[in-house]
Design a protein around this motif. Sequence first.
Motif, mmCIF file in Angstrom:
data_model
loop_
_atom_site.group_PDB
_atom_site.id
_atom_site.type_symbol
_atom_site.label_atom_id
_atom_site.label_comp_id
_atom_site.label_asym_id
_atom_site.label_seq_id
_atom_site.Cartn_x
_atom_site.Cartn_y
_atom_site.Cartn_z
ATOM 1 N N THR A 52 17.818 4.135 0.385
ATOM 2 C CA THR A 52 17.276 2.830 -0.016
ATOM 3 C C THR A 52 15.875 2.641 0.546
ATOM 4 O O THR A 52 15.480 3.302 1.512
ATOM 5 C CB THR A 52 18.150 1.669 0.521
ATOM 6 O OG1 THR A 52 18.065 1.668 1.948
ATOM 7 C CG2 THR A 52 19.591 1.781 0.071
ATOM 8 N N ASP A 54 14.861 0.157 2.224
ATOM 9 C CA ASP A 54 14.928 -0.331 3.609
ATOM 10 C C ASP A 54 15.091 0.824 4.597
ATOM 11 O O ASP A 54 14.442 0.850 5.652
ATOM 12 C CB ASP A 54 16.079 -1.341 3.767
ATOM 13 C CG ASP A 54 15.782 -2.624 2.983
ATOM 14 O OD1 ASP A 54 14.621 -2.804 2.566
ATOM 15 O OD2 ASP A 54 16.714 -3.423 2.773
ATOM 16 N N LYS A 57 11.787 2.629 4.892
ATOM 17 C CA LYS A 57 10.795 1.910 5.711
ATOM 18 C C LYS A 57 11.080 2.090 7.194
ATOM 19 O O LYS A 57 10.154 2.269 7.999
ATOM 20 C CB LYS A 57 10.813 0.418 5.365
ATOM 21 C CG LYS A 57 10.090 0.141 4.064
ATOM 22 C CD LYS A 57 9.911 -1.340 3.886
ATOM 23 C CE LYS A 57 8.861 -1.591 2.814
ATOM 24 N NZ LYS A 57 8.712 -2.994 2.526
ATOM 25 N N GLU A 91 16.921 -0.569 -7.514
ATOM 26 C CA GLU A 91 16.377 0.138 -6.343
ATOM 27 C C GLU A 91 15.161 0.985 -6.766
ATOM 28 O O GLU A 91 14.192 1.094 -6.024
ATOM 29 C CB GLU A 91 17.464 1.027 -5.711
ATOM 30 C CG GLU A 91 17.158 1.486 -4.299
ATOM 31 C CD GLU A 91 17.135 0.354 -3.254
ATOM 32 O OE1 GLU A 91 17.894 -0.621 -3.384
ATOM 33 O OE2 GLU A 91 16.316 0.453 -2.307
ATOM 34 N N LYS A 94 12.271 -1.413 -7.144
ATOM 35 C CA LYS A 94 11.852 -1.853 -5.807
ATOM 36 C C LYS A 94 11.065 -0.720 -5.121
ATOM 37 O O LYS A 94 10.013 -0.954 -4.509
ATOM 38 C CB LYS A 94 13.100 -2.217 -4.979
ATOM 39 C CG LYS A 94 12.797 -2.744 -3.592
ATOM 40 C CD LYS A 94 14.095 -3.193 -2.906
ATOM 41 C CE LYS A 94 13.838 -3.576 -1.443
ATOM 42 N NZ LYS A 94 15.066 -3.806 -0.700
ATOM 43 N N GLU A 98 7.205 -0.703 -3.737
ATOM 44 C CA GLU A 98 6.971 -0.550 -2.288
ATOM 45 C C GLU A 98 6.287 0.769 -1.925
ATOM 46 O O GLU A 98 6.242 1.141 -0.753
ATOM 47 C CB GLU A 98 8.308 -0.651 -1.539
ATOM 48 C CG GLU A 98 8.997 -1.991 -1.703
ATOM 49 C CD GLU A 98 8.336 -3.111 -0.893
ATOM 50 O OE1 GLU A 98 7.613 -2.797 0.065
ATOM 51 O OE2 GLU A 98 8.553 -4.278 -1.242
#
Length: 352
Positions: A52, A54, A57, A91, A94, A98
């Motif tokens: 993912t 997240d 990151k 996803e 996103k 990102e």
Amino acid sequence: MSNSPTQIQLTQPDDWHLHIRDGDVMKDVLADTARQFARAIIMPNLKPPITTVDLAKAYQDRIQANLNALGVNSFTPLMTLYLTDNTSADEVRKAMAEGIVGFKFYPAGATTNSDAGVSDLKRCHAALEAMQAVGMPLLVHGEVTSSEIDIFDREAVFIDTVLEPLRKKFPDLKIVFEHITTKQAAHYVRDAMTGGKNTIAATITPQHLLMNRNAIFTGGIRPHNYCLPVLKREEHRIALLEAATSGNSSFFLGTDSAPHAKGAKETACGCAGCYSAFNALGLYAEAFESVGKLDQLEGFASFFGPDFYSLPRNSKKITLVKQAQNIPSELPLGYATIVPLRAGETIAWSLV
Ligand code: DOR
Ligand code: ZN
């Protein structure tokens, strides 16, 4: 440029396929890559995998902390996500928003930490459709995993049974066929054109340009020359070298440097992966020089990758000199050690 120079200047290269792992080993391997490359695509096959935005990151933050600890401020990690049967179209969108640069497709069971990989691409239809729509590249480990297929044929069979149907279904999907190892793959990518544009490119590792499968068995079993896809026959190495040095922008540098501690390689069931990061550019220079094509190295190493990923080319220059460098027999890897590719030997080219 003369094709037997003793020094060459290049735009700083990037590594479009790299494993740096996590935890206490990351700092050691990152230092080797950051010494040579401006950017690298960081593979997501951690345990658990980076599935993912997240998780990516958080991983990027850990990479940045290691870069800070090394005092490096001139290296940018490019993050990827690990495609699973459950990756959603949301996803993908996103990830695109990102700055994630690609999704890595590991057929489940194909290689290191691929157990959570894709069981059947049909399950990824929504994610692939979204990737095609937003222009997110799919980075492909191109091997079938069926035990009936000979390990040396897995890439060629993958082209016919997975890659070609995938490209028919998603003709605008951007694909990087990673670490190609066969004549079939080199020719497939060379000849691929859909509607006048090229949606598929390939990375090539230093070990597949420099060695054939004999290198796994020279005088005894050589676990440090074992990687996946496994080294192939000489005719395939020659086809890869021809592709890499041809000036065709569909082929670019990706080391697939894949660190495993010495003990995990020198054991009854050793891990797959060659650690080429220590002097990767020297290895590529040697390969290009072997066919008198050093003048093609800059395109392969520094231009075609960013062009395919629609990223700016680097502006800084680096210099390689023909000055023999000894490759240590072992290097530190966290609390363990690692045996680099060509350990204990010399490499003709070094970075200034
Ligand atoms: O030899 C390999 N090692 N091939 C891969 O595809 C994965 C890599 C690793 O992560 O160790
Ligand atoms: Zn890899």
